[in-house]
Design a protein around this motif. Sequence first.
Motif, PDB file in Angstrom:
ATOM      1  N   ALA A   1      17.261  -1.629 -13.009  1.00 40.61           N
ATOM      2  CA  ALA A   1      15.801  -1.725 -13.018  1.00 40.61           C
ATOM      3  C   ALA A   1      15.330  -2.918 -12.199  1.00 40.61           C
ATOM      4  CB  ALA A   1      15.291  -1.834 -14.453  1.00 40.61           C
ATOM      5  N   GLN A   2      16.026  -4.031 -12.333  1.00 40.52           N
ATOM      6  CA  GLN A   2      15.661  -5.226 -11.566  1.00 40.52           C
ATOM      7  C   GLN A   2      15.811  -4.968 -10.078  1.00 40.52           C
ATOM      8  OE1 GLN A   2      15.040  -8.534 -13.449  1.00 40.52           O
ATOM      9  NE2 GLN A   2      13.800  -8.497 -11.614  1.00 40.52           N
ATOM     10  N   SER A   3      16.911  -4.326  -9.688  1.00 39.52           N
ATOM     11  CA  SER A   3      17.172  -4.058  -8.274  1.00 39.52           C
ATOM     12  C   SER A   3      16.141  -3.104  -7.678  1.00 39.52           C
ATOM     13  CB  SER A   3      18.584  -3.481  -8.115  1.00 39.52           C
ATOM     14  OG  SER A   3      18.832  -3.119  -6.784  1.00 39.52           O
ATOM     15  N   ALA A   4      15.728  -2.094  -8.453  1.00 37.99           N
ATOM     16  CA  ALA A   4      14.789  -1.090  -7.943  1.00 37.99           C
ATOM     17  C   ALA A   4      13.334  -1.493  -8.141  1.00 37.99           C
ATOM     18  CB  ALA A   4      15.045   0.250  -8.642  1.00 37.99           C
ATOM     19  N   GLY A   5      13.082  -2.616  -8.796  1.00 31.27           N
ATOM     20  CA  GLY A   5      11.703  -3.005  -9.075  1.00 31.27           C
ATOM     21  C   GLY A   5      11.033  -2.023 -10.014  1.00 31.27           C
ATOM     22  N   ALA A   6      11.822  -1.455 -10.946  1.00 34.02           N
ATOM     23  CA  ALA A   6      11.334  -0.386 -11.819  1.00 34.02           C
ATOM     24  C   ALA A   6      10.862  -0.927 -13.160  1.00 34.02           C
ATOM     25  CB  ALA A   6      12.446   0.644 -12.047  1.00 34.02           C
ATOM     26  N   LEU A   7       9.958  -0.176 -13.774  1.00 33.09           N
ATOM     27  CA  LEU A   7       9.610  -0.421 -15.169  1.00 33.09           C
ATOM     28  C   LEU A   7      10.736   0.182 -16.003  1.00 33.09           C
ATOM     29  CD1 LEU A   7       6.189   0.167 -16.915  1.00 33.09           C
ATOM     30  CD2 LEU A   7       8.308   0.913 -17.975  1.00 33.09           C
ATOM     31  N   LEU A   8      11.355  -0.623 -16.837  1.00 34.87           N
ATOM     32  CA  LEU A   8      12.452  -0.158 -17.675  1.00 34.87           C
ATOM     33  C   LEU A   8      11.913   0.147 -19.065  1.00 34.87           C
ATOM     34  CD1 LEU A   8      15.440   0.385 -18.288  1.00 34.87           C
ATOM     35  CD2 LEU A   8      15.689  -2.053 -18.789  1.00 34.87           C
ATOM     36  N   MET A   9      12.203   1.365 -19.530  1.00 32.35           N
ATOM     37  CA  MET A   9      11.783   1.762 -20.870  1.00 32.35           C
ATOM     38  C   MET A   9      12.993   2.272 -21.635  1.00 32.35           C
ATOM     39  SD  MET A   9       8.694   4.265 -22.022  1.00 32.35           S
ATOM     40  CE  MET A   9       8.156   4.290 -23.730  1.00 32.35           C
ATOM     41  N   ILE A  10      13.220   1.711 -22.812  1.00 38.32           N
ATOM     42  CA  ILE A  10      14.323   2.152 -23.666  1.00 38.32           C
ATOM     43  C   ILE A  10      13.733   2.762 -24.926  1.00 38.32           C
ATOM     44  CG2 ILE A  10      16.352   1.469 -24.981  1.00 38.32           C
ATOM     45  CD1 ILE A  10      16.926  -0.656 -22.976  1.00 38.32           C
ATOM     46  N   ASP A  11      13.940   4.068 -25.080  1.00 36.14           N
ATOM     47  CA  ASP A  11      13.511   4.761 -26.291  1.00 36.14           C
ATOM     48  C   ASP A  11      14.535   4.536 -27.398  1.00 36.14           C
ATOM     49  OD1 ASP A  11      11.095   5.808 -25.520  1.00 36.14           O
ATOM     50  OD2 ASP A  11      11.921   7.691 -24.772  1.00 36.14           O
ATOM     51  N   GLU A  12      14.059   4.657 -28.633  1.00 36.68           N
ATOM     52  CA  GLU A  12      14.937   4.528 -29.794  1.00 36.68           C
ATOM     53  C   GLU A  12      15.658   3.178 -29.776  1.00 36.68           C
ATOM     54  OE1 GLU A  12      17.536   7.840 -29.297  1.00 36.68           O
ATOM     55  OE2 GLU A  12      15.905   9.278 -29.159  1.00 36.68           O
ATOM     56  N   ILE A  13      14.907   2.124 -29.483  1.00 41.26           N
ATOM     57  CA  ILE A  13      15.497   0.786 -29.375  1.00 41.26           C
ATOM     58  C   ILE A  13      16.077   0.325 -30.710  1.00 41.26           C
ATOM     59  CG2 ILE A  13      13.401  -0.489 -29.951  1.00 41.26           C
ATOM     60  CD1 ILE A  13      15.817  -1.403 -27.133  1.00 41.26           C
ATOM     61  N   ASP A  14      15.634   0.960 -31.806  1.00 36.27           N
ATOM     62  CA  ASP A  14      16.150   0.565 -33.123  1.00 36.27           C
ATOM     63  C   ASP A  14      17.651   0.780 -33.233  1.00 36.27           C
ATOM     64  OD1 ASP A  14      16.180   3.597 -34.392  1.00 36.27           O
ATOM     65  OD2 ASP A  14      14.420   3.205 -33.150  1.00 36.27           O
ATOM     66  N   GLY A  15      18.207   1.656 -32.377  1.00 31.50           N
ATOM     67  CA  GLY A  15      19.648   1.877 -32.391  1.00 31.50           C
ATOM     68  C   GLY A  15      20.430   0.680 -31.884  1.00 31.50           C
ATOM     69  N   PHE A  16      19.747  -0.256 -31.191  1.00 34.24           N
ATOM     70  CA  PHE A  16      20.438  -1.413 -30.605  1.00 34.24           C
ATOM     71  C   PHE A  16      19.980  -2.747 -31.203  1.00 34.24           C
ATOM     72  CE2 PHE A  16      20.089   1.922 -27.425  1.00 34.24           C
ATOM     73  CZ  PHE A  16      21.414   2.120 -27.098  1.00 34.24           C
ATOM     74  N   LEU A  17      18.861  -2.729 -31.918  1.00 36.19           N
ATOM     75  CA  LEU A  17      18.314  -3.992 -32.414  1.00 36.19           C
ATOM     76  C   LEU A  17      18.205  -4.000 -33.938  1.00 36.19           C
ATOM     77  CD1 LEU A  17      15.485  -4.735 -29.804  1.00 36.19           C
ATOM     78  CD2 LEU A  17      17.789  -5.679 -29.908  1.00 36.19           C
ATOM     79  N   LYS A  18      19.187  -3.396 -34.610  1.00 30.38           N
ATOM     80  CA  LYS A  18      19.192  -3.431 -36.069  1.00 30.38           C
ATOM     81  C   LYS A  18      19.392  -4.860 -36.560  1.00 30.38           C
ATOM     82  CE  LYS A  18      21.045   1.253 -36.585  1.00 30.38           C
ATOM     83  NZ  LYS A  18      22.198   2.069 -37.041  1.00 30.38           N
TER      84      LYS A  18
END
Length: 696
Positions: A545-562
């Motif tokens: 995302a940083q390289s492409a200058g993209a907006l990064l969106m992560i769905d279901e983030i609760d799976g990684f930030l419990k």
Amino acid sequence: MKRQRNQQDLSPAHAEPIVQLWTLRALVKLSGHQAFIRSHGFHDDALAQALGLGRWIDPPDGEFKVTSVQTELRRLHQKTEQQCAQAMVADSLRANVAQLAELVGLSQTDCRILEFVVTVKNERLLDEALDCIGELSSVRVAHALAVLLGLPTEAIGASLSAHGALSRSGLVALDRDRRSPLGSKLELLSNGFAEAMLTPQADPIDLLRGTVAAAAPGHLHLTDFAHIAPALEILKPYLQRVTASTRRGVNIFLHGAPGTGKSQLARTLAQALNCALFEIASEDADGDPVGGACRLRAFRVAQSFFAKRQALIVFDEVDDVFNDGFSLFGRKSTAQLHKGWINRTLEENPVPTLWLSNHVHTLDPAFIRRFDMVIELPVPPKRQRARIIEQSCGELLDADSISRIAEAETLAPAVVTRAASVVLTIQDTLSPNAAAEALERLISNTLEAQGHRPLLRHDPNRLPEVYDPMFIHADADLAAVAAGMIKARSGRMCLYGPPGTGKTAYGRWLAQQLDAPLLVKRASDLLSPYVGECEINIARAFRDAQSAGALLMIDEIDGFLKDRRDAQRAWEISQVNEMLTQIESFAGVFIASTNLVEGLDQAALRRFDLKVKFDFLKPEQAAELLRRHCANLALAPPPADALVMLARLKHLTPGDFAAVLRQHRFRPLISSAAMVVALAAECAIKNSPKASIGFI
């Protein structure tokens, strides 16, 4: 580069006096006769015939007398020296060499050497005689030329040195790596150059045919490159200033995926600056590919030819030079083999040069630092893609199709223009619908062949035409948030709330407002059964995302930030740590969405700049959204009773409207009331108690 000639070309009538003189000097003064005259005949009967020794090819008495032949050869040489001592090359060649001498700055010795090499490439008589001398080292070349041309060896050596005008200009290259016959030790740009040098009053551009060419005019404007406007605001005035001065060592590196318009940008810049633009050819006049070393020689010549003109040079496909090695077997690229020369060129070239490549990784970091500017030309944002599609094939597509095709974030302009040119060529044989379908099919096939996702006629992730953040029930002004993000180009948001309330759709809409690519990752994209693999996937997503200058969106983030306090395994903690580290160091726009905010790690929540709650639609939002959809489907406005029924739906979301509209494709809605009934059915499923499973 030996030119093939028939035997008639070797007759005395076709041999210029100077060619006869050089030939005999090679055979007599450089002892070529030892290989030419054998014990039982000539090494080359055609050469003997051309020199006037034909009667010895098949002597009447059948005896080939070596001594007598050698004597006659020496006598021919003496006679030719007396008669042709002041012989010169053809007028056309002499005039063209004089023209180059003034253009490039050649000495008299340089001119004589250039005349000689051009003649060798065009005259088989002379080339065959030089072969009889045998293979020479680079040191012996100067001695041989001194004898042939009647010039001091020191002067010849100076002209052939790496710092001489012939070498610096690229007109004549001395192969210093191997022993070979004289005709092969000295190389020109191409056979085409040797032939062009014999053309009367040749234009300098014609002399470079097959190696350097005037670029075709561009068909775009700088406004078509608005997505790199910040770079152009520096590049254009910089080139404008340096082309009007004598500044040396101006080099710009443009890189980007194939078809993003690098060549067109170079041509557009040249037109905007009123500069001539010349391209280094990647194939010769016969259509055969040109190697990296030959292209570098062509570049040297172009720099010398156009040093006094207001011009730009474009060197496309630079992989041929900088990335043509094979590291697996230790083979270096052409640029690495000529590293010192490349470095000097990038510091001293008089004509500003645009170097074009599909990948920035083509360049060794040691070379990158010598470029004035390194500019990436990415795929244009959606708004610009839509404009390109409309300009190229607007007559073939309706507005909805243009918008839908423009959704493809990997769609390069060249793919569109190429497909449009094909369909427009046969447009009169197709119906309007068939032409539009053919265009989409061609674009889709090309995208898929490039390894990208093909076009989708019914993309479930595409924003509806009536999308507006006013139809989201959130505890923040989402339009104002978008305006702030556009200005800051950075921010971390956590969107939470029930499914279907518009979290993912808002992320897509925000990416469009930012004119930025959207990179969406779901838990299934990042999770892995292997220890450590998930962390690698998370890091890669942020890096991409940083390289492409993209907006990064992560769905279901609760799976990684419990919440780490509830973690039972070490990898559960490491995943949270990796996600937190990446979020904190990400410089772009990042959106996380979740339906379960209550279970998130408290440290994670602190890392988000803004946390926005998405909720079910308010009655007035639902009513206005219904009116919009009815108008879009050409249905009558909803009556009062339909609006009353709609207001009773307490858990209605934009996602329910989207589901009903998908049903409309195969089960058409005939009225606004039918739409409300379908929406009620969606809400009823969500509100019903969970069905029991098992045996009763």
